[in-house]
Design a protein around this motif. Structure first.
Motif, PDB file in Angstrom:
ATOM      1  N   ALA A 217       0.210  -8.626 -18.717  1.00 51.89           N
ATOM      2  CA  ALA A 217      -0.483  -8.192 -17.502  1.00 51.89           C
ATOM      3  C   ALA A 217      -0.048  -6.815 -17.017  1.00 51.89           C
ATOM      4  O   ALA A 217      -0.435  -6.397 -15.923  1.00 51.89           O
ATOM      5  N   ASP A 218       0.767  -6.127 -17.803  1.00 55.15           N
ATOM      6  CA  ASP A 218       1.237  -4.786 -17.424  1.00 55.15           C
ATOM      7  C   ASP A 218       1.951  -4.801 -16.077  1.00 55.15           C
ATOM      8  O   ASP A 218       1.749  -3.922 -15.219  1.00 55.15           O
ATOM      9  N   VAL A 219       2.786  -5.797 -15.874  1.00 52.60           N
ATOM     10  CA  VAL A 219       3.485  -5.951 -14.595  1.00 52.60           C
ATOM     11  C   VAL A 219       4.624  -4.938 -14.484  1.00 52.60           C
ATOM     12  O   VAL A 219       5.417  -4.787 -15.420  1.00 52.60           O
ATOM     13  N   ARG A 220       4.685  -4.282 -13.327  1.00 54.39           N
ATOM     14  CA  ARG A 220       5.777  -3.346 -13.041  1.00 54.39           C
ATOM     15  C   ARG A 220       6.578  -3.772 -11.822  1.00 54.39           C
ATOM     16  O   ARG A 220       7.611  -3.190 -11.521  1.00 54.39           O
TER      17      ARG A 220
ATOM     18  N   SER B   2      -3.927  -5.941   0.374  1.00 54.48           N
ATOM     19  CA  SER B   2      -3.691  -4.570  -0.077  1.00 54.48           C
ATOM     20  C   SER B   2      -4.367  -4.251  -1.407  1.00 54.48           C
ATOM     21  O   SER B   2      -4.128  -3.203  -1.993  1.00 54.48           O
ATOM     22  N   ARG B   3      -5.213  -5.156  -1.874  1.00 54.73           N
ATOM     23  CA  ARG B   3      -5.933  -4.994  -3.150  1.00 54.73           C
ATOM     24  C   ARG B   3      -4.964  -4.864  -4.325  1.00 54.73           C
ATOM     25  O   ARG B   3      -5.175  -4.091  -5.262  1.00 54.73           O
ATOM     26  N   VAL B   4      -3.908  -5.639  -4.249  1.00 54.80           N
ATOM     27  CA  VAL B   4      -2.959  -5.760  -5.358  1.00 54.80           C
ATOM     28  C   VAL B   4      -3.295  -7.050  -6.098  1.00 54.80           C
ATOM     29  O   VAL B   4      -3.591  -8.077  -5.483  1.00 54.80           O
ATOM     30  N   ILE B   5      -3.271  -7.003  -7.418  1.00 54.98           N
ATOM     31  CA  ILE B   5      -3.646  -8.164  -8.227  1.00 54.98           C
ATOM     32  C   ILE B   5      -2.436  -9.086  -8.356  1.00 54.98           C
ATOM     33  O   ILE B   5      -1.516  -8.834  -9.137  1.00 54.98           O
ATOM     34  N   ALA B   6      -2.429 -10.144  -7.565  1.00 53.43           N
ATOM     35  CA  ALA B   6      -1.327 -11.103  -7.597  1.00 53.43           C
ATOM     36  C   ALA B   6      -1.396 -11.949  -8.862  1.00 53.43           C
ATOM     37  O   ALA B   6      -2.479 -12.373  -9.281  1.00 53.43           O
TER      38      ALA B   6
ATOM     39  N   ALA C 217       0.842  -1.205   0.000  1.00 51.20           N
ATOM     40  CA  ALA C 217       0.000   0.000   0.000  1.00 51.20           C
ATOM     41  C   ALA C 217       0.869   1.243   0.000  1.00 51.20           C
ATOM     42  O   ALA C 217       0.543   2.247  -0.662  1.00 51.20           O
ATOM     43  N   GLY C 218       1.990   1.186   0.724  1.00 46.18           N
ATOM     44  CA  GLY C 218       2.907   2.324   0.749  1.00 46.18           C
ATOM     45  C   GLY C 218       3.554   2.592  -0.589  1.00 46.18           C
ATOM     46  O   GLY C 218       3.976   3.721  -0.867  1.00 46.18           O
ATOM     47  N   ARG C 219       3.625   1.582  -1.427  1.00 47.39           N
ATOM     48  CA  ARG C 219       4.170   1.744  -2.784  1.00 47.39           C
ATOM     49  C   ARG C 219       3.083   2.119  -3.789  1.00 47.39           C
ATOM     50  O   ARG C 219       3.330   2.170  -4.989  1.00 47.39           O
ATOM     51  N   ARG C 220       1.883   2.351  -3.270  1.00 48.66           N
ATOM     52  CA  ARG C 220       0.731   2.729  -4.110  1.00 48.66           C
ATOM     53  C   ARG C 220       0.486   1.706  -5.215  1.00 48.66           C
ATOM     54  O   ARG C 220       0.324   2.035  -6.391  1.00 48.66           O
ATOM     55  N   MET C 221       0.408   0.456  -4.802  1.00 50.77           N
ATOM     56  CA  MET C 221       0.206  -0.646  -5.742  1.00 50.77           C
ATOM     57  C   MET C 221      -1.254  -1.070  -5.854  1.00 50.77           C
ATOM     58  O   MET C 221      -1.563  -2.050  -6.526  1.00 50.77           O
ATOM     59  N   THR C 222      -2.156  -0.367  -5.211  1.00 49.69           N
ATOM     60  CA  THR C 222      -3.572  -0.734  -5.236  1.00 49.69           C
ATOM     61  C   THR C 222      -4.073  -0.895  -6.670  1.00 49.69           C
ATOM     62  O   THR C 222      -3.872  -0.007  -7.515  1.00 49.69           O
ATOM     63  N   ASP C 223      -4.691  -2.040  -6.941  1.00 47.87           N
ATOM     64  CA  ASP C 223      -5.267  -2.383  -8.244  1.00 47.87           C
ATOM     65  C   ASP C 223      -4.228  -2.537  -9.354  1.00 47.87           C
ATOM     66  O   ASP C 223      -4.583  -2.603 -10.540  1.00 47.87           O
ATOM     67  N   GLN C 224      -2.954  -2.628  -8.969  1.00 45.87           N
ATOM     68  CA  GLN C 224      -1.892  -2.901  -9.927  1.00 45.87           C
ATOM     69  C   GLN C 224      -1.530  -4.380  -9.858  1.00 45.87           C
ATOM     70  O   GLN C 224      -1.805  -5.068  -8.869  1.00 45.87           O
ATOM     71  N   THR C 225      -0.883  -4.887 -10.903  1.00 46.18           N
ATOM     72  CA  THR C 225      -0.490  -6.294 -10.939  1.00 46.18           C
ATOM     73  C   THR C 225       0.922  -6.480 -10.391  1.00 46.18           C
ATOM     74  O   THR C 225       1.793  -5.643 -10.596  1.00 46.18           O
ATOM     75  N   ALA C 226       1.127  -7.590  -9.697  1.00 46.40           N
ATOM     76  CA  ALA C 226       2.454  -7.959  -9.206  1.00 46.40           C
ATOM     77  C   ALA C 226       2.695  -9.426  -9.557  1.00 46.40           C
ATOM     78  O   ALA C 226       1.860 -10.281  -9.256  1.00 46.40           O
TER      79      ALA C 226
END
Length: 585
Positions: free
Chosen positions: A108-111, A81-85, A52-61
């Motif tokens: 998947a637009d992974v960063r 954290s609502r990150v898309i694993a 969440a501190g990296r502002r990854m909400t709704d992003q893919t990991a």
């Protein structure tokens, strides 16, 4: 409710009473690493706060981990954290796995790639080599300085919030990201829980890959959903010493386990008499068998080999499912055992299931628990009556949202409607039939071989061929067009262990395979290509890639040991290869 709420409630309820234990085999001694539900929740909250501190909400990991507890904690941390694993196999040095991982990153637009410290260096170098190091960061979570669990704040998560993406294994197509929601997770875990008898407590044992739906949903997440303990090992440890799996069942008094058919077959063939003598499998009441065709020979071999050690045929629980439905679609309830029936082979070729005392054996894959299953003619979209073979369609709360950024493919697969407008249904691409409420799966639509108007199922050919000689392993059967004069031919690419040929030559074994398939299936004109081990294409989950194997054969890229080509089959159909000998030469 979200899956996070369920996990947190279970952590509060069971605290340190329930746990996950990772088991490593160290020269026959079992070493354990453990996280209780409370400790797992704390670790997940720390990971969640960091993300969440990296502002990854709704992003893919992208999660690239070896087997173990760290993957599970990080996966839950992504949910928290609502990150898309996006779980995926750790590529290491396999070129195909590296290509797959690169494709997923782009698709998947992974960063952000998450891994452990043992693999961070290798993955960082690989990202640099493929030109992704500037766009993708690789972080080792096991050495990362994380916030405390109390720094985590529950984000807004609804039932339809995207939880994670499961990339399909690509047995008949390019891998696609299946979008699974929290509601999908909750519903399918409830389906599994009901299939195993809705236990209030229990012990599971497994070794399945955590990056596949069966390993993730059926093995890893079920215990914390249901409130039980899990002891699990790595897939590599199982393959190296299959007795480890059974020893864990015996030692920890496991009540259930899940695995594909080949795993049970591997145990029946590889576990020694001395190892069997030390086992007590009487605690096992539910042995799920799925993810690939269930073979009657395997069912009988397991009971024959391990019956004296307490393995009961009533423990068998064949099931059917797929990533697009989270996991389970139909299952055999606990204590029922496998339903095996015989059906007329000729009728099956006409897509009719007619019971016959001397027909081919098929294993039932259980019944729907709460999902709706239809068998539908893919051309007319008419719903078929019981006993007719057609495409399996599914509807229910476990059906995924669709494929990531693939609208057309999503529409084709997830928005099926019958001729009378009923729907939407998930079109599975699998063929099967219902009889007395039981689902029987006969194959994939794309894999069916049509010869002179007959519908042949490749897995039937492959299984019959494997029985011809003990040196034969995996096989892929498919049809190829051999020119207007010759018509379509059946080709079987068969792995052979040359050291196990004994007094037979490769040519003799190939001709014996031809003869057996001619006898059983009436195929006087077919080709058998023997290849080295590993020559048959497989997905990361072990499913046969028939179309890929066909392409490799036509591209002269298979490690051919010997080829028996049917009369009339030209080099244009099957290119000349080293050691290839035409039939009758």
């Amino acid at each position: 409710m979200s899956f996070v709420q369920r996990v947190r409630a279970q952590a509060d309820r069971y605290g340190h009473q329930r746990s996950y234990t990772f088991v490593e085999d160290r020269r026959g001694e079992l070493a354990e690493s453990r996280l209780t539900f409370a400790e797992l929740d704390e670790r997940a909250r720390s990971v969640g706060a960091w993300l969440a501190g990296r502002r990854m909400t709704d992003q893919t990991a992208l999660l690239l981990y070896p087997a173990g507890l760290e993957f599970l904690a990080v996966f839950l941390g992504c949910l928290y954290s609502r990150v898309i694993a996006v779980p995926s196999p750790l590529p290491q040095t396999d070129p195909r796995a590296l290509e797959r991982a690169e494709g997923i990153i782009k698709d998947a637009d992974v960063r952000l790639v998450l891994t452990d410290s043992a693999n961070q260096g290798m993955l960082t170098r690989w990202l640099r080599d493929v030109g992704l190091d500037g766009a993708v960061e690789c972080v080792a979570t096991d050495t990362q300085l994380l916030p405390g669990p109390d720094d985590w704040t529950m984000p807004e998560i609804e039932p339809d919030t995207l939880a994670y993406m499961q990339y399909t294994s690509g047995s008949t197509s390019e891998p696609r990201g299946v979008m699974l929601t929290h509601a999908n997770l909750l519903h399918n875990e409830q389906e599994i829980w009901r299939a195993i008898g809705s236990p209030k407590e229990g012990v599971g044992v497994g070794w399945l890959p955590h990056y596949h739906d069966m390993g993730l949903i059926g093995m890893l997440l079920q215990p914390i959903y249901a409130g039980g303990d899990l002891y699990f090992a790595s897939p590599i440890a199982f393959v190296m010493r299959p007795a480890l799996w059974l020893e864990m069942i015996s030692r920890y008094r496991a009540g259930y386990t899940v695995a594909p058919n080949f795993a049970y077959e591997w145990c029946a063939a590889r576990v020694t008499d001395e190892q069997v003598a030390g086992l007590d499998l009487s605690s096992l009441r539910f042995a799920l068998n799925g993810a690939e065709p269930v073979r009657t020979g395997t069912l009988r071999a397991m009971v024959r080999r391990f019956g004296a050690a307490g393995f009961s045929e009533k423990a068998w629980a064949p099931a059917y499912g797929m990533a697009e439905a989270t996991l389970v679609i139909t299952a055999t309830p606990i204590g029922h055992g496998a339903l095996v029936r015989r059906f007329d082979a000729g009728a099956l070729e006409r897509h009719e299931a007619i019971p016959s005392e001397d027909g081919v054996e098929l294993v039932g894959c259980g019944r729907p628990i709460s999902m709706s299953v239809r068998v539908v003619d893919p051309g007319t979209r008419a719903v078929m009556p019981e006993g007719r073979v057609a495409e399996i369609w599914v509807r229910g709360e476990s059906v995924a949202r669709g494929y990531w950024q693939r609208e057309e493919a999503t529409g084709d697969a997830f928005h099926g409607r019958t001729a009378d407008g009923d729907g939407p249904f998930l079109r599975t691409g699998d063929l099967g039939f219902l009889l007395d409420g039981e689902l029987y799966v006969t194959g994939r639509i794309k894999d069916v071989i049509i010869v002179n108007g007959r519908n042949l199922y490749p897995q039937d050919l492959e299984e019959a061929a494997r029985q011809v000689h003990p040196s034969l392993g995996a096989a892929a059967a498919f049809g190829i067009e051999a020119g207007q004069a010759a018509g379509e031919h059946v080709v079987l690419v068969q792995e052979v262990r040359e050291r196990s040929l004994g007094d037979s030559s490769a040519a003799e074994v190939a001709r014996r395979v031809q003869g057996e398939l001619a006898r059983v299936f009436g195929l006087p004109s077919m080709s058998v290509v023997l290849v080295e081990r590993g020559g048959v294409g497989k997905t990361t989950s072990g499913k046969i890639q028939r179309s890929r194997t066909r392409d490799l054969l036509l591209g002269e890229s298979l490690p051919v040991v010997h080829a028996e080509l049917a009369a009339g089959l030209t080099a244009h159909a099957v290119p000349e290869a080293a050691h290839a000998v035409p039939e009758g030469a």
